[in-house]
Motif scaffolding. Structure first.
Motif, mmCIF file in Angstrom:
data_model
loop_
_atom_site.group_PDB
_atom_site.id
_atom_site.type_symbol
_atom_site.label_atom_id
_atom_site.label_comp_id
_atom_site.label_asym_id
_atom_site.label_seq_id
_atom_site.Cartn_x
_atom_site.Cartn_y
_atom_site.Cartn_z
ATOM 1 N N CYS A 1 -9.736 -13.351 -6.564
ATOM 2 C CA CYS A 1 -8.877 -12.151 -6.495
ATOM 3 C C CYS A 1 -8.039 -11.981 -7.773
ATOM 4 O O CYS A 1 -7.178 -12.802 -8.066
ATOM 5 C CB CYS A 1 -7.970 -12.185 -5.278
ATOM 6 S SG CYS A 1 -6.891 -10.740 -5.213
ATOM 7 N N CYS B 1 -4.136 -11.697 -6.821
ATOM 8 C CA CYS B 1 -3.496 -12.945 -6.397
ATOM 9 C C CYS B 1 -3.567 -13.980 -7.518
ATOM 10 O O CYS B 1 -2.824 -14.962 -7.509
ATOM 11 C CB CYS B 1 -4.138 -13.484 -5.131
ATOM 12 S SG CYS B 1 -3.943 -12.371 -3.725
ATOM 13 N N TYR C 1 1.112 -11.387 3.332
ATOM 14 C CA TYR C 1 1.631 -10.080 2.910
ATOM 15 C C TYR C 1 2.521 -9.428 3.966
ATOM 16 O O TYR C 1 3.089 -8.377 3.725
ATOM 17 C CB TYR C 1 0.464 -9.151 2.559
ATOM 18 C CG TYR C 1 -0.278 -9.638 1.337
ATOM 19 C CD1 TYR C 1 0.161 -9.304 0.067
ATOM 20 C CD2 TYR C 1 -1.382 -10.470 1.469
ATOM 21 C CE1 TYR C 1 -0.494 -9.774 -1.053
ATOM 22 C CE2 TYR C 1 -2.041 -10.960 0.349
ATOM 23 C CZ TYR C 1 -1.590 -10.592 -0.908
ATOM 24 O OH TYR C 1 -2.228 -11.072 -2.015
HETATM 25 ZN ZN LIG Z 1 -5.595 -11.010 -3.505
#
Ligand SMILES: [Zn+2]
Length: 247
Positions: free
Chosen positions: A109, A112, A135
């Motif tokens: 990701c 991230c 999240y």
């Molecule tokens: Zn992510």
């Protein structure tokens, strides 16, 4: 640029009411209205796309720094138009070529970044990306719900969004790397040693404003909608090969 576009631009600058209410994409922190398309075939340049982007980057630098004389149809006079590239819009496989962040492996990701949450499935042998309860607001009840998830409580905060300056810092040592699809010419980057997923420092950082942009690379909704829909349908209809419900 069309007359319509320039009138639209000046309207949003001069007439739009900024009262904190979201009515139009122009009310958001960043909005997008000009598109051009590039679809490389199977023999596309991959990471070496930066070589082919050089003339574009040169022109964009000139359009930002020097600008270009343009006619404003609504004001009926010439003005100096300066242009900036807002971002790229791409699918997930092209994300790696444009951003330089490898979208494979345990740190797949790009948002991230080093804090990508991933697990290797024991039977499927695939990397999977869990941990999205990070999240949720800190007191959200799903964070304590072990049973509906993977048997754990989620205490971690969401990873912070990396700024362009932080990213520039992470790719500092990849400056001048030879970009090629040819595996003999390409320097193999060991992500184990680097502790991140960077393949290269992208050419877009030559644009003086690139590091200051709020969003640099965006995923196009079309592909994600299609793939998500395929996976859900394949799983609930138990379609051979397409189902994700495996051992
Ligand atoms: Zn992510």
């Amino acid at each position: 640029m069309s007359t319509k576009t320039s009138t639209l631009m000046t309207w949003h600058k001069d007439k739009r009411v900024d009262d904190g209410i979201m009515r139009h994409p122009a009310d958001s922190m960043a909005c997008n209205f000009i598109l051009s398309m590039l679809i490389p075939g199977p023999n596309g340049p991959g990471d070496a796309i930066d070589t082919y982007l050089q003339p574009l980057i040169e022109e964009l630098k000139e359009l930002w720094e020097v600008g270009i004389e343009t006619y404003d149809a609504s004001a009926r006079k010439n003005f100096k138009l300066h242009v900036s590239l807002l971002w790229t819009i791409n699918d997930f496989p092209a994300y790696v070529n444009l951003s330089g962040w490898s979208t494979k492996g345990k740190l797949a990701c790009p948002c991230c970044n080093k804090n990508t949450s991933s697990t290797r499935l024991t039977n499927g042998k695939k990397q999977c990306y869990m941990g999205h309860r990070r999240y949720l607001p800190h007191n959200h009840k799903w964070r304590n719900d072990k049973k509906s998830f993977d048997g754990t409580e989620e205490r971690r905060l969401s990873p912070h969004m990396r700024s362009g300056i932080e990213i520039l810092n992470q790719v500092r040592d990849l400056e001048g790397l030879q970009l090629s699809k040819d595996s003999k010419k390409r320097k193999k980057i060991s992500h184990e040693n680097r502790n991140d997923n960077w393949n290269k420092k992208i050419i877009f950082f030559e644009l003086p404003y690139w590091k200051s942009l709020l969003l640099r690379h965006n995923l196009d909704v079309m592909h994600i909608e299609k793939n998500t829909c395929d996976n859900i349908m394949g799983t609930i209809m138990n379609v051979k090969v397409k189902t994700k419900d495996t051992i």
